[in-house]
Design a protein around this motif. Structure first.
Motif, short mmCIF file in Angstrom:
data_model
loop_
_atom_site.label_atom_id
_atom_site.label_comp_id
_atom_site.label_asym_id
_atom_site.label_seq_id
_atom_site.Cartn_x
_atom_site.Cartn_y
_atom_site.Cartn_z
N ALA A 16 0.84 -1.19 0.00
CA ALA A 16 0.00 0.00 0.00
C ALA A 16 0.88 1.25 0.00
O ALA A 16 1.96 1.27 0.60
N SER A 17 0.40 2.28 -0.67
CA SER A 17 1.15 3.53 -0.72
C SER A 17 1.23 4.17 0.67
O SER A 17 0.41 3.88 1.55
N THR A 18 2.21 5.03 0.83
CA THR A 18 2.36 5.75 2.10
C THR A 18 1.10 6.53 2.42
O THR A 18 0.65 6.57 3.56
N ARG A 19 0.51 7.15 1.41
CA ARG A 19 -0.72 7.92 1.60
C ARG A 19 -1.87 7.02 2.05
O ARG A 19 -2.63 7.37 2.95
N ALA A 20 -2.00 5.84 1.45
CA ALA A 20 -3.06 4.92 1.83
C ALA A 20 -2.90 4.46 3.27
O ALA A 20 -3.87 4.37 4.02
N VAL A 21 -1.67 4.17 3.65
CA VAL A 21 -1.41 3.76 5.04
C VAL A 21 -1.76 4.89 5.99
O VAL A 21 -2.41 4.68 7.02
N GLU A 22 -1.36 6.12 5.65
CA GLU A 22 -1.68 7.28 6.47
C GLU A 22 -3.19 7.43 6.65
O GLU A 22 -3.69 7.63 7.76
N LEU A 23 -3.93 7.31 5.54
CA LEU A 23 -5.39 7.45 5.60
C LEU A 23 -6.03 6.30 6.38
O LEU A 23 -6.96 6.52 7.16
N ALA A 24 -5.54 5.09 6.18
CA ALA A 24 -6.09 3.93 6.88
C ALA A 24 -5.90 4.06 8.39
O ALA A 24 -6.82 3.80 9.17
N LEU A 25 -4.71 4.49 8.79
CA LEU A 25 -4.45 4.65 10.22
C LEU A 25 -5.28 5.78 10.81
O LEU A 25 -5.78 5.67 11.93
N ALA A 26 -5.46 6.86 10.05
CA ALA A 26 -6.29 7.97 10.52
C ALA A 26 -7.75 7.54 10.64
O ALA A 26 -8.43 7.88 11.61
N ALA A 27 -8.24 6.79 9.65
CA ALA A 27 -9.62 6.29 9.70
C ALA A 27 -9.80 5.36 10.89
O ALA A 27 -10.81 5.42 11.60
N GLY A 28 -8.81 4.48 11.10
CA GLY A 28 -8.88 3.57 12.24
C GLY A 28 -8.90 4.31 13.56
O GLY A 28 -9.68 3.98 14.47
N ALA A 29 -8.08 5.33 13.69
CA ALA A 29 -8.04 6.13 14.92
C ALA A 29 -9.36 6.87 15.14
O ALA A 29 -9.87 6.92 16.26
N ALA A 30 -9.92 7.41 14.06
CA ALA A 30 -11.21 8.11 14.18
C ALA A 30 -12.31 7.15 14.62
O ALA A 30 -13.15 7.50 15.46
N ALA A 31 -12.30 5.94 14.07
CA ALA A 31 -13.29 4.93 14.46
C ALA A 31 -13.12 4.56 15.93
O ALA A 31 -14.10 4.47 16.68
N GLN A 32 -11.87 4.38 16.36
CA GLN A 32 -11.62 4.04 17.75
C GLN A 32 -12.05 5.16 18.69
O GLN A 32 -12.54 4.90 19.79
N ASP A 33 -11.88 6.40 18.26
CA ASP A 33 -12.31 7.54 19.08
C ASP A 33 -13.81 7.52 19.34
O ASP A 33 -14.27 8.07 20.34
#
Length: 121
Positions: A3-20
Motif C-alpha cells: 500500500a502507498s504511504t498515503r493509503a497507510v496514512e489514511l487507513a491509520l487515521a480512519a482507524g483512529a477516528a473509528a476508535q475515538d
C-alpha cells in the motif's frame, strides 16, 4: 507491491477516528496484492446503528482534515454496513451482527494487516 504511504496514512487515521467513537475490533488490511481497486480496507464495527453512523461521521471528518473526500458511500440510511470509498482506501463500518456474519477478515485473510494502534482514551 505494498500500500502507498498515503493509503497507510489514511487507513491509520480512519482507524483512529473509528476508535475515538468506540468502534470495536478496528482492522486495517493492505489489499494491494489482491485487489486493483484500492490499497487498503479499514473494517470497524459497533453494536447499534446509531454508533455505526457516529463512526462514519467521525471517519469522514478526520479524512476531510487530511484533504480526502468520500468518492462514494453506501448503506448510510440503514447503518448496518456502511461502505466509504476514499479512493486509496475503503472503509467498512458494520453492525457487529453483520460483521460476524460476513467475516470480511476471513475473506481477506491473506492480506497483511496495517497496525492500527490502540487509543489511549
Amino acid at each position: 507491491m505494498a500500500a502507498s504511504t498515503r493509503a497507510v496514512e489514511l487507513a491509520l487515521a480512519a482507524g483512529a477516528a473509528a476508535q475515538d467513537k468506540m468502534a470495536n475490533d478496528v482492522v486495517a488490511l493492505d489489499v494491494t496484492t489482491q485487489l486493483a481497486l484500492t490499497d487498503a480496507f479499514v473494517i470497524a464495527s459497533a453494536p447499534n446503528e446509531r454508533q455505526v453512523s457516529a463512526i462514519v461521521e467521525a471517519v469522514q471528518e478526520r479524512l476531510s482534515q487530511l484533504g480526502c473526500t468520500t468518492l462514494r458511500q453506501e448503506g448510510l440510511r440503514e447503518a448496518r454496513w456502511v461502505l466509504l470509498d476514499f479512493g486509496d482506501i475503503i472503509v467498512h463500518v458494520m453492525h457487529s451482527e453483520d460483521r460476524g456474519f460476513y467475516d470480511l477478515e476471513r475473506l481477506w485473510k491473506d492480506c497483511p494487516r496495517l497496525g492500527v494502534p490502540p487509543t489511549s482514551a
